[in-house]
Scaffold this motif. Structure first.
Motif, PDB file in Angstrom:
ATOM      1  N   PRO A 106      -0.840  57.005  82.693  1.00 36.82           N
ATOM      2  CA  PRO A 106      -1.655  58.864  82.655  1.00 36.82           C
ATOM      3  C   PRO A 106       0.202  59.009  82.000  1.00 36.82           C
ATOM      4  O   PRO A 106       1.408  58.311  82.387  1.00 36.82           O
ATOM      5  CB  PRO A 106      -1.486  59.211  83.996  1.00 36.82           C
ATOM      6  N   THR A 107      -0.340  59.939  81.064  1.00 37.48           N
ATOM      7  CA  THR A 107       1.029  60.863  80.539  1.00 37.48           C
ATOM      8  C   THR A 107       1.103  61.994  82.069  1.00 37.48           C
ATOM      9  O   THR A 107       0.333  62.521  81.924  1.00 37.48           O
ATOM     10  CB  THR A 107       1.285  61.850  79.139  1.00 37.48           C
ATOM     11  N   ALA A 108       2.555  61.479  82.018  1.00 38.07           N
ATOM     12  CA  ALA A 108       3.027  63.225  83.278  1.00 38.07           C
ATOM     13  C   ALA A 108       3.012  64.073  82.474  1.00 38.07           C
ATOM     14  O   ALA A 108       4.811  64.211  81.792  1.00 38.07           O
ATOM     15  CB  ALA A 108       3.813  62.328  84.666  1.00 38.07           C
ATOM     16  N   MET A 109       2.741  65.152  82.160  1.00 34.80           N
ATOM     17  CA  MET A 109       3.363  65.772  81.804  1.00 34.80           C
ATOM     18  C   MET A 109       3.653  67.407  82.825  1.00 34.80           C
ATOM     19  O   MET A 109       3.163  67.775  83.604  1.00 34.80           O
ATOM     20  CB  MET A 109       2.063  66.732  80.684  1.00 34.80           C
ATOM     21  N   ASN A 110       5.291  68.085  82.236  1.00 34.21           N
ATOM     22  CA  ASN A 110       4.977  69.585  82.345  1.00 34.21           C
ATOM     23  C   ASN A 110       4.755  70.264  81.795  1.00 34.21           C
ATOM     24  O   ASN A 110       5.256  70.449  80.226  1.00 34.21           O
ATOM     25  CB  ASN A 110       6.881  69.650  83.005  1.00 34.21           C
ATOM     26  N   LEU A 111       3.929  71.283  82.132  1.00 30.77           N
ATOM     27  CA  LEU A 111       3.366  72.077  81.195  1.00 30.77           C
ATOM     28  C   LEU A 111       3.706  73.938  81.687  1.00 30.77           C
ATOM     29  O   LEU A 111       3.856  74.080  82.985  1.00 30.77           O
ATOM     30  CB  LEU A 111       1.811  72.497  81.286  1.00 30.77           C
ATOM     31  N   THR A 112       3.854  74.738  80.845  1.00 24.30           N
ATOM     32  CA  THR A 112       4.387  76.280  80.714  1.00 24.30           C
ATOM     33  C   THR A 112       3.122  76.709  79.892  1.00 24.30           C
ATOM     34  O   THR A 112       3.160  76.872  78.913  1.00 24.30           O
ATOM     35  CB  THR A 112       5.381  76.769  80.804  1.00 24.30           C
ATOM     36  N   GLU A 113       2.314  77.462  80.774  1.00 21.67           N
ATOM     37  CA  GLU A 113       1.629  78.195  79.908  1.00 21.67           C
ATOM     38  C   GLU A 113       1.686  80.176  79.698  1.00 21.67           C
ATOM     39  O   GLU A 113       1.940  80.166  80.676  1.00 21.67           O
ATOM     40  CB  GLU A 113      -0.070  78.348  80.862  1.00 21.67           C
ATOM     41  N   ASN A 114       1.328  81.068  79.215  1.00 18.93           N
ATOM     42  CA  ASN A 114       1.551  81.989  79.372  1.00 18.93           C
ATOM     43  C   ASN A 114      -0.155  82.553  78.448  1.00 18.93           C
ATOM     44  O   ASN A 114      -0.789  82.882  77.503  1.00 18.93           O
ATOM     45  CB  ASN A 114       2.432  82.321  77.951  1.00 18.93           C
ATOM     46  N   ASP A 138       2.266  70.722  86.369  1.00 13.41           N
ATOM     47  CA  ASP A 138       1.728  69.089  86.410  1.00 13.41           C
ATOM     48  C   ASP A 138       0.244  69.405  85.959  1.00 13.41           C
ATOM     49  O   ASP A 138      -0.415  68.996  86.364  1.00 13.41           O
ATOM     50  CB  ASP A 138       2.624  68.466  87.346  1.00 13.41           C
ATOM     51  N   PHE A 139       0.597  68.161  84.695  1.00 16.60           N
ATOM     52  CA  PHE A 139      -0.699  67.408  84.525  1.00 16.60           C
ATOM     53  C   PHE A 139      -1.025  66.249  84.377  1.00 16.60           C
ATOM     54  O   PHE A 139       0.174  65.637  83.284  1.00 16.60           O
ATOM     55  CB  PHE A 139      -1.558  67.910  82.695  1.00 16.60           C
ATOM     56  N   PHE A 140      -1.506  65.143  84.602  1.00 17.59           N
ATOM     57  CA  PHE A 140      -2.054  63.869  84.346  1.00 17.59           C
ATOM     58  C   PHE A 140      -3.012  63.583  83.852  1.00 17.59           C
ATOM     59  O   PHE A 140      -4.522  63.694  84.212  1.00 17.59           O
ATOM     60  CB  PHE A 140      -1.895  62.789  85.541  1.00 17.59           C
ATOM     61  N   SER A 141      -2.922  62.611  82.826  1.00 23.55           N
ATOM     62  CA  SER A 141      -4.075  62.099  81.696  1.00 23.55           C
ATOM     63  C   SER A 141      -5.008  60.712  82.263  1.00 23.55           C
ATOM     64  O   SER A 141      -4.353  60.769  83.126  1.00 23.55           O
ATOM     65  CB  SER A 141      -3.634  61.834  80.544  1.00 23.55           C
ATOM     66  N   PRO A 142      -5.514  61.150  81.615  1.00 21.71           N
ATOM     67  CA  PRO A 142      -5.877  59.370  82.367  1.00 21.71           C
ATOM     68  C   PRO A 142      -5.653  57.980  82.307  1.00 21.71           C
ATOM     69  O   PRO A 142      -4.987  58.221  81.162  1.00 21.71           O
ATOM     70  CB  PRO A 142      -7.929  59.339  81.386  1.00 21.71           C
ATOM     71  N   TRP A 143      -6.271  57.151  82.912  1.00 23.56           N
ATOM     72  CA  TRP A 143      -5.165  55.943  82.389  1.00 23.56           C
ATOM     73  C   TRP A 143      -6.543  55.228  81.360  1.00 23.56           C
ATOM     74  O   TRP A 143      -7.328  55.857  81.309  1.00 23.56           O
ATOM     75  CB  TRP A 143      -5.884  54.757  83.864  1.00 23.56           C
ATOM     76  N   VAL A 144      -6.202  54.289  80.340  1.00 19.52           N
ATOM     77  CA  VAL A 144      -5.964  53.716  79.189  1.00 19.52           C
ATOM     78  C   VAL A 144      -6.378  52.208  79.382  1.00 19.52           C
ATOM     79  O   VAL A 144      -5.348  51.641  79.016  1.00 19.52           O
ATOM     80  CB  VAL A 144      -5.391  54.339  77.671  1.00 19.52           C
ATOM     81  N   PHE A 145      -7.146  52.085  79.515  1.00 14.55           N
ATOM     82  CA  PHE A 145      -7.510  49.967  79.037  1.00 14.55           C
ATOM     83  C   PHE A 145      -8.214  50.114  77.379  1.00 14.55           C
ATOM     84  O   PHE A 145      -9.078  50.648  77.542  1.00 14.55           O
ATOM     85  CB  PHE A 145      -8.283  50.002  80.557  1.00 14.55           C
ATOM     86  N   ALA A 146      -7.692  48.495  77.173  1.00 13.94           N
ATOM     87  CA  ALA A 146      -7.699  48.277  76.194  1.00 13.94           C
ATOM     88  C   ALA A 146      -8.201  47.122  75.660  1.00 13.94           C
ATOM     89  O   ALA A 146      -7.546  45.835  76.368  1.00 13.94           O
ATOM     90  CB  ALA A 146      -8.071  48.483  74.499  1.00 13.94           C
TER      91      ALA A 146
END
Length: 508
Positions: free
Chosen positions: A297-305, A339-347
């Motif tokens: 997962p991509t661990a993202m630090n988000l700021t929203e307005n 914080d936002f966490f995207s899904p795992w990706v398997f290929a």
């Protein structure tokens, strides 16, 4: 406009905006932007072949297939068209919106280092480019029963709050503009439009989104006896998203107290993140290769307005109350972080080559399968936020539950091939993605089809590729949460994207 605190904002956040945040989980998890013209032309089916700059974003083991150093740049030009149909008024022609934007697929460098051990090559690579594009515009117009004012009224009653404590981004603005009222002076609200009226109201909206996700990849890969290729890449993402929505209603007969409504929403989201990609390629025999890759997962630090504005006209107590569009009621500015966490990706991938190195005609056929569990996306309060409350956590939990209830795992199938005739390369491919939505809407299949083709020229120290991708998908959209079958402003949308991409590369 003053800043609005995180914990107060979460405590009164409307369900409509919570739905927007949960839908962002899908948008911010997409990784469908091609990185090179060659990778795009074969539908992205290079997971078992490698030796392309797109390997740093896909299966980083492909970096180990390089036997020489390389620099390349891949600019692109995207043409997007979205046709929208207001389902309650399907006799009207579909609205059509076009959008032209520039995309940088990637710019990258590979340094190949030949070894004198069983590890034949140890290669280093770095690339930067766009992995997701948010650029699109769509709109609708039509007449139906119901109104967003009904939605405002129900949200105000659900809040069980006096006017000063209503959601300042929607319900409080509607109260200030006299679209909803509390005649008894308490927490029971009535609207200037009610569901039982079943009056027909003209509705329209323009949605304009822009931005995307860029990613810096730093990769290292090794070639063991020309049989096993392994690699990993560290991805650093940069997200920038702007979402502007302008919604309007007008009563066409003049027989109601309600006259017109304009409601604008402006959201911006910025953030940075990090992920890790691991992969391997195994050469079964001279012709057949198989590949495996995994993306954390991509661990993202988000700021929203967020800002909203409301204007319009309504007769209240026999007096026309009009709010000019040039001087609307304006919300405070909400600024909050999570914080936002995207899904795992398997290929899993497989590739087969044909023809020898000295043959005038040779080629490659590849097939890749990928699984992404969109229901596994999640938000979290930032660990550094010392002001977070139990109410904030309850809101985050509600958003994550909405993600689980809305999305499911999706599959991507990529097939493609390349024919080499001396220095000429001819390519074609196809990519299919299944629906990420748990519940299907009648008439909207939510599938995405990408059809690709291209050509290229290869010389000893320079190469050039040019490709085209045509993407087709359907999606449903509603400007606000449906409160009943009579107040359900659904639209059906068909999106077509054409992307031209060129890659110019140098080997040394």
């Amino acid at each position: 406009m003053n800043k609005f605190s995180l914990f107060v904002f979460f405590s009164i956040f409307s369900s409509a905006l919570m739905a927007q945040i949960s839908s962002d989980a899908l948008l911010f998890s997409e990784r469908l932007q091609p990185n090179t013209a060659r990778g795009m032309a074969v539908g992205g089916a290079l997971g078992a072949l490698g030796a392309d700059m797109s390997s740093l974003n896909g299966n980083p083991a492909g970096l180990a297939v390089y036997r020489g150093s390389e620099f390349s740049i891949s600019p692109g030009l995207q043409f997007a068209n979205i046709q929208s149909q207001f389902l309650a008024d399907s006799t009207l022609p579909r609205s059509s919106n076009n959008r032209l934007s520039f995309n940088l697929g990637s710019v990258g460098l590979v340094l190949a280092q030949e070894q004198t051990t069983d590890w034949r090559f140890v290669n280093f690579g770095v690339s930067f480019g766009k992995i997701a594009s948010f650029n699109r515009t769509y709109s609708f117009s039509g007449t139906s029963t119901g109104s967003r004012i009904i939605n405002f009224t129900q949200e105000a009653n659900a809040a069980n709050a006096v006017p000063d404590d209503l959601d300042p981004f929607e319900e409080r603005l509607a109260w200030d503009a006299y679209f909803i009222d509390n005649p008894g002076g308490g927490t029971d609200y009535v609207g200037s439009v009610v569901d039982s009226n079943r009056a027909y109201i003209q509705k329209s909206q323009l949605v304009r989104q822009s931005g995307g996700i860029n990613e810096l990849n730093i990769a290292l890969a090794g070639n063991y006896k020309n049989r096993l290729y392994i690699g990993g890449s560290l991805g650093i993402t940069f997200l920038n998203f702007r979402d502007f929505r302008s919604y309007s209603e007008e009563e066409p007969t003049g027989n109601m107290d309600f006259k017109r409504l304009n409601f604008d929403e402006i959201r911006t989201v910025k953030g940075t993140g990090i992920n890790l990609k691991l992969g391997l390629i195994y050469r079964v025999n001279k012709r057949l290769r198989v590949g495996l890759s995994m993306h954390t997962p991509t661990a993202m630090n988000l700021t929203e307005n967020l800002d909203t504005e409301l204007s319009g006209a309504v007769v209240w107590n026999d007096t026309l109350r009009e709010t000019s569009a040039t001087e609307p009621w304006v919300s405070p500015t909400a600024e909050y972080k999570q914080d936002f966490f995207s899904p795992w990706v398997f290929a899993l991938s497989m590739g087969h080559t044909f023809g020898g190195k000295t043959d005038p005609i040779k080629g490659y056929l590849g097939i890749d399968g990928e699984y992404i569990n969109y229901a596994g996306s999640s938000y979290a309060l930032q660990a550094s936020d010392e002001n977070a409350t139990a109410g904030d956590q309850a809101f985050i939990d509600a958003v994550n539950n909405a993600i689980t209830d809305t999305y499911q795992g999706a599959y991507r199938l990529r097939v493609g091939g390349e024919i080499a005739i001396n220095s000429l390369r001819l390519r074609a491919g196809y990519r299919l993605q299944s629906s990420p939505y748990l519940d299907q809407v009648k008439g909207v299949n939510d599938l995405r089809h990408d059809i690709t083709a291209g050509f290229g020229f290869r010389q000893e120290h320079v190469f050039f590729d040019l490709s085209y991708m045509r993407s087709i998908r359907d999606f449903e959209y509603s400007p606000y949460y449906a409160t009943s079958s009579y107040n359900n402003p659904r639209t059906s949308n068909s999106e077509t994207i054409g992307l031209f991409m060129m890659t110019l590369g140098f080997r040394f």
